[in-house]
Design a protein around this motif. Structure first.
Motif, PDB file in Angstrom:
ATOM      1  N   ARG A   2       3.214   6.402   0.408  1.00 48.93           N
ATOM      2  CA  ARG A   2       2.640   5.777  -0.746  1.00 48.93           C
ATOM      3  C   ARG A   2       3.703   5.868  -1.758  1.00 48.93           C
ATOM      4  N   SER A  26       3.023   9.147 -10.440  1.00 45.14           N
ATOM      5  CA  SER A  26       1.934   8.199 -10.288  1.00 45.14           C
ATOM      6  C   SER A  26       1.592   8.068  -8.837  1.00 45.14           C
ATOM      7  N   SER A  27       0.422   7.535  -8.594  1.00 48.86           N
ATOM      8  CA  SER A  27       0.021   7.269  -7.223  1.00 48.86           C
ATOM      9  C   SER A  27      -0.858   6.055  -7.228  1.00 48.86           C
ATOM     10  N   SER A  28      -0.866   5.360  -6.115  1.00 46.20           N
ATOM     11  CA  SER A  28      -1.712   4.200  -5.994  1.00 46.20           C
ATOM     12  C   SER A  28      -2.050   3.993  -4.551  1.00 46.20           C
ATOM     13  N   HIS A  29      -2.964   3.070  -4.306  1.00 46.98           N
ATOM     14  CA  HIS A  29      -3.462   2.857  -2.957  1.00 46.98           C
ATOM     15  C   HIS A  29      -3.648   1.382  -2.744  1.00 46.98           C
ATOM     16  N   GLU A  34      -9.577   4.459  -1.335  1.00 45.22           N
ATOM     17  CA  GLU A  34      -9.242   5.438  -0.311  1.00 45.22           C
ATOM     18  C   GLU A  34     -10.478   6.210   0.102  1.00 45.22           C
ATOM     19  N   SER A 268       4.359  13.255   5.031  1.00 51.46           N
ATOM     20  CA  SER A 268       4.537  13.476   3.599  1.00 51.46           C
ATOM     21  C   SER A 268       5.669  14.465   3.405  1.00 51.46           C
ATOM     22  N   SER A 355      -0.844   5.412   0.674  1.00 56.90           N
ATOM     23  CA  SER A 355       0.543   5.637   0.276  1.00 56.90           C
ATOM     24  C   SER A 355       0.559   6.137  -1.158  1.00 56.90           C
ATOM     25  N   SER A 356       1.404   7.115  -1.433  1.00 58.93           N
ATOM     26  CA  SER A 356       1.453   7.673  -2.785  1.00 58.93           C
ATOM     27  C   SER A 356       2.822   8.266  -3.038  1.00 58.93           C
ATOM     28  N   SER A 357       3.146   8.431  -4.288  1.00 56.81           N
ATOM     29  CA  SER A 357       4.381   9.113  -4.670  1.00 56.81           C
ATOM     30  C   SER A 357       4.243   9.648  -6.079  1.00 56.81           C
ATOM     31  N   ASN A 358       4.983  10.693  -6.352  1.00 63.06           N
ATOM     32  CA  ASN A 358       5.086  11.260  -7.691  1.00 63.06           C
ATOM     33  C   ASN A 358       6.578  11.428  -7.932  1.00 63.06           C
TER      34      ASN A 358
END
Length: 468
Positions: A2, A26-29, A34, A268, A355-358
């Motif tokens: 993500r 931030s994170s998003s989908h 989800e 991850s 999917s996500s990321s910071n």
């Protein structure tokens, strides 16, 4: 990964100064909302399920196979049986008894005599990598052909994890041992290093890696514009560093159902990259020019209770350049953060990409000269699967993009000179798919790939149309 952010604050570059980076997470989908984690991972009130531990299989010794007996209501158990050989073309396997590991041949307390009986039609075997099955084997015995000098020859058919995990539940993260990662350099100027319990191995001089990390350094030339002077030779240098881990979740069947109530498979971990694009890259026509510089592969065996589950991880790191052959660029970008890419299943909702990321960045330095456009990225294509079948793919590419009709220079010490119109942007692209092989969990088969979606986020680093 993500590897998506709604915004990623890089330092604001102005005509007079380059502000300090603030960074943001931030994170998003993509797709539907989800699905939540399974409601309970504790044993059910009727005692019909167990919470299974999820851990890395012990290294340096054979991983015991697991056997679920056909027609039996007993649980799947570890076994002294092993897959002596397997022929993928015919589905035939030879099952033998593994030799005892020590002087004592007394049965292990976590095994029953039932687990070590010769196999019979209807039994399901889950095995770590074996001869003829380099990605492990998960199969149901359909027929016992007969005895051979190597063991019992059987015919097998494909099956699912639901056949061996049944009503049980599992939820865990397993770090990937970086020393088990196989690296295939695809161009000159690539070095690989990693850090385990005893520190850095094969690393660049002066590098310090956190334990569990692996790192790829690249220093390579890229195609230079034909009319560029020798001083404007195009090149990319930098590194990608990450600490991958496998995430596995299974929420078992209830009431004799044929598949799980929930599941998750993904990769991850922490991510860091630092790269520099210099020179005047040659013009690219059509699609951007992608230059893979290394492939990484690992097949960690995670122990889900008694069941060895073979996870296949692949990573292709690449440089991507898109240019019109006119701009000479000198930019650097540092990115740090975490990532997650995978697929989540919930009964009644099906599979949903996750999917996500910071991500956080440090200040950049940039010089853009002449008229034209250029875009450079250092990215990675990732794949995650089970028993050799790819289930999830993701492509994450942080990039810098510059365009100018004159010369603009700035640095993090606040010094800058600008003449004419120019602009510099940061961003990243994300794409990928869920593959139908995720049905190995025992979930319904979907007819086509489920896309993560082709996503892009971009933010302005700097622009100016005034002279100074």
């Amino acid at each position: 990964m993500r590897m998506l952010a709604r915004r990623l604050l890089l330092p604001g570059l102005t005509a007079l100064s380059l502000a300090a980076a603030t960074g943001c997470g931030s994170s998003s989908h993509t797709g539907a909302a989800e699905p939540a984690a399974p409601a309970s991972l504790a044993p059910s009130s009727d005692g019909g399920s167990q919470q299974l531990d999820v851990a890395a299989a012990p290294q340096g010794e054979p991983t015991p196979a697991a056997v679920a007996r056909g027609g039996s209501k007993g649980r799947t158990e570890k076994s002294t049986l092993k897959v002596a050989s397997y022929d993928a073309a015919t589905g035939r396997a030879v099952i033998a008894k593994a030799p005892p590991k020590g002087p004592s041949q007394a049965p292990s307390p976590d095994k029953s005599p039932e687990a070590d009986k010769p196999v019979a039609a209807g039994d399901v075997i889950a095995s770590a990598p074996a001869p003829g099955a380099p990605n492990g084997l998960l199969a149901k015995v359909t027929e016992v052909v007969g005895k051979t000098d190597r063991g019992t020859e059987v015919k097998t058919a494909s099956t699912t994890l639901a056949a061996v995990l049944n009503d049980d539940k599992a939820d865990g993260k397993v770090p990937v041992d970086p020393s088990t990662v196989v690296v295939e350099p695809l161009m000159k100027g690539v070095t690989f290093s990693w850090a385990k319990g005893d520190g850095l191995k094969f690393g660049p001089e002066g590098a310090k890696l956190p334990l569990g990390n692996l790192r790829l350094d690249v220093n390579a030339s890229v195609d230079t514009a034909p009319d560029a002077p020798a001083s404007a030779g195009a090149s990319v240098s930098g590194f990608v560093q990450l600490a991958p881990q496998v995430e596995f979740q299974y929420d078992g069947t209830q009431g004799g159902g044929s598949g799980p109530r929930g599941a998750f498979l993904g990769m991850s971990g922490d991510w860091a990259s630092q790269w520099k694009l210099q020179g005047r890259a040659a013009a690219s026509t059509g699609a951007p020019k992608r230059i893979p510089f290394a492939k990484l592969h690992s097949s960690p065996v995670i122990q889900v209770g008694p069941v060895p589950v073979v996870v296949n991880l692949g990573l292709t790191c690449y440089i991507q350049v898109e240019a019109d052959g006119k701009v000479t660029l000198d930019v650097q970008q540092d990115v740090k953060g975490d990532f997650k890419v995978g697929g989540s299943y919930a009964v009644g909702k099906g599979w949903t990409p996750v999917s996500s990321s910071n991500v956080k960045s440090t200040p950049v330095q940039a010089t853009v000269t002449a008229a034209g456009k250029v875009k450079g990225a250092l990215g990675a294509e990732a794949s995650v699967g089970l028993y050799g079948a790819v289930g999830v793919t993701g492509d994450f590419a942080p990039y810098l993009r510059g365009e100018a009709d004159v010369k603009a220079t700035a640095s993090s010490d606040g010094k800058a000179s600008v003449s004419g119109a120019w602009a510099l942007y940061g961003g990243f692209d994300l794409s990928g798919n869920l593959q139908l092989q995720l049905s190995l969990f025992g979930t319904p088969v979907f007819e086509r790939k489920i896309p993560l979606g082709s996503l892009n986020r971009e933010w302005a680093l700097a622009s100016s149309s005034t002279g100074r």
